[in-house]
Write a protein that holds these residues in place. Sequence first.
Motif, PDB file in Angstrom:
ATOM      1  N   ALA A  38      -4.099  11.332   2.837  1.00 50.80           N
ATOM      2  CA  ALA A  38      -3.822  11.578   1.419  1.00 50.80           C
ATOM      3  C   ALA A  38      -3.052  12.889   1.268  1.00 50.80           C
ATOM      4  CB  ALA A  38      -5.125  11.639   0.635  1.00 50.80           C
ATOM      5  N   GLY A  39      -2.008  12.860   0.451  1.00 52.45           N
ATOM      6  CA  GLY A  39      -1.209  14.053   0.186  1.00 52.45           C
ATOM      7  C   GLY A  39      -0.154  14.357   1.231  1.00 52.45           C
ATOM      8  N   SER A  64       0.726   9.075  -5.724  1.00 51.13           N
ATOM      9  CA  SER A  64      -0.247   9.943  -6.394  1.00 51.13           C
ATOM     10  C   SER A  64      -0.694  11.116  -5.522  1.00 51.13           C
ATOM     11  CB  SER A  64      -1.479   9.141  -6.817  1.00 51.13           C
ATOM     12  OG  SER A  64      -2.311   8.862  -5.695  1.00 51.13           O
ATOM     13  N   GLY A  65      -0.583  10.949  -4.209  1.00 50.64           N
ATOM     14  CA  GLY A  65      -1.019  11.997  -3.291  1.00 50.64           C
ATOM     15  C   GLY A  65      -2.510  12.008  -3.054  1.00 50.64           C
ATOM     16  N   ALA A  73      -6.650   1.364   0.939  1.00 52.48           N
ATOM     17  CA  ALA A  73      -7.923   0.776   0.512  1.00 52.48           C
ATOM     18  C   ALA A  73      -7.987   0.601  -1.008  1.00 52.48           C
ATOM     19  CB  ALA A  73      -9.075   1.658   0.981  1.00 52.48           C
ATOM     20  N   ASN A  74      -7.169   1.353  -1.726  1.00 51.50           N
ATOM     21  CA  ASN A  74      -7.218   1.332  -3.191  1.00 51.50           C
ATOM     22  C   ASN A  74      -6.088   0.510  -3.804  1.00 51.50           C
ATOM     23  OD1 ASN A  74      -9.477   3.118  -3.296  1.00 51.50           O
ATOM     24  ND2 ASN A  74      -8.088   4.745  -2.696  1.00 51.50           N
ATOM     25  N   SER A  75      -6.330   0.014  -5.008  1.00 47.46           N
ATOM     26  CA  SER A  75      -5.351  -0.801  -5.736  1.00 47.46           C
ATOM     27  C   SER A  75      -4.493   0.048  -6.667  1.00 47.46           C
ATOM     28  CB  SER A  75      -6.079  -1.856  -6.574  1.00 47.46           C
ATOM     29  OG  SER A  75      -6.839  -2.702  -5.754  1.00 47.46           O
ATOM     30  N   GLY A  76      -3.363  -0.512  -7.080  1.00 47.47           N
ATOM     31  CA  GLY A  76      -2.514   0.128  -8.078  1.00 47.47           C
ATOM     32  C   GLY A  76      -1.747   1.336  -7.592  1.00 47.47           C
ATOM     33  N   LEU A  77      -1.389   1.363  -6.310  1.00 50.76           N
ATOM     34  CA  LEU A  77      -0.668   2.503  -5.748  1.00 50.76           C
ATOM     35  C   LEU A  77       0.803   2.162  -5.541  1.00 50.76           C
ATOM     36  CD1 LEU A  77      -3.284   3.545  -3.053  1.00 50.76           C
ATOM     37  CD2 LEU A  77      -3.111   4.313  -5.423  1.00 50.76           C
ATOM     38  N   VAL A  78       1.601   3.191  -5.254  1.00 51.54           N
ATOM     39  CA  VAL A  78       3.025   3.009  -4.984  1.00 51.54           C
ATOM     40  C   VAL A  78       3.383   3.805  -3.734  1.00 51.54           C
ATOM     41  CG1 VAL A  78       5.374   3.417  -5.836  1.00 51.54           C
ATOM     42  CG2 VAL A  78       3.590   2.691  -7.416  1.00 51.54           C
ATOM     43  N   LEU A  79       4.089   3.138  -2.809  1.00 47.82           N
ATOM     44  CA  LEU A  79       4.637   3.835  -1.653  1.00 47.82           C
ATOM     45  C   LEU A  79       6.066   4.207  -2.015  1.00 47.82           C
ATOM     46  CD1 LEU A  79       3.809   4.551   1.322  1.00 47.82           C
ATOM     47  CD2 LEU A  79       5.380   2.720   1.971  1.00 47.82           C
TER      48      LEU A  79
END
Length: 92
Positions: A59-60, A36-37, A80-86
């Motif tokens: 971030a970004g 998401s950046g 620290a946040n949920s629902g992310l993708v690397l």
Amino acid sequence: MYSYPTIANVAMTTGGTEYSYTIPANTKKILFKERSGGNSVKFCFTASASATTYVTLPAGSTKYLEGAWLTGLTLYFQSANSGLVLELEIWQ
């Protein structure tokens, strides 16, 4: 002969949880970022250290690594946040 990168996406479903990705054999270069950046990612190369001894990918930002030392190495990371993708782009 042309070489094309391998693309890998690792879901980080739960914030504050360490995830890992083993870099394939014969990797020459790797690029990774949070999709998401909008979120920073902590990363390291030692299991269970992504909360204590890590490098922050702001971030970004995108991280680029190159060299024969990457082969077979495991990348450990978390946010620290949920629902992310690397997102990873791997060149062999």
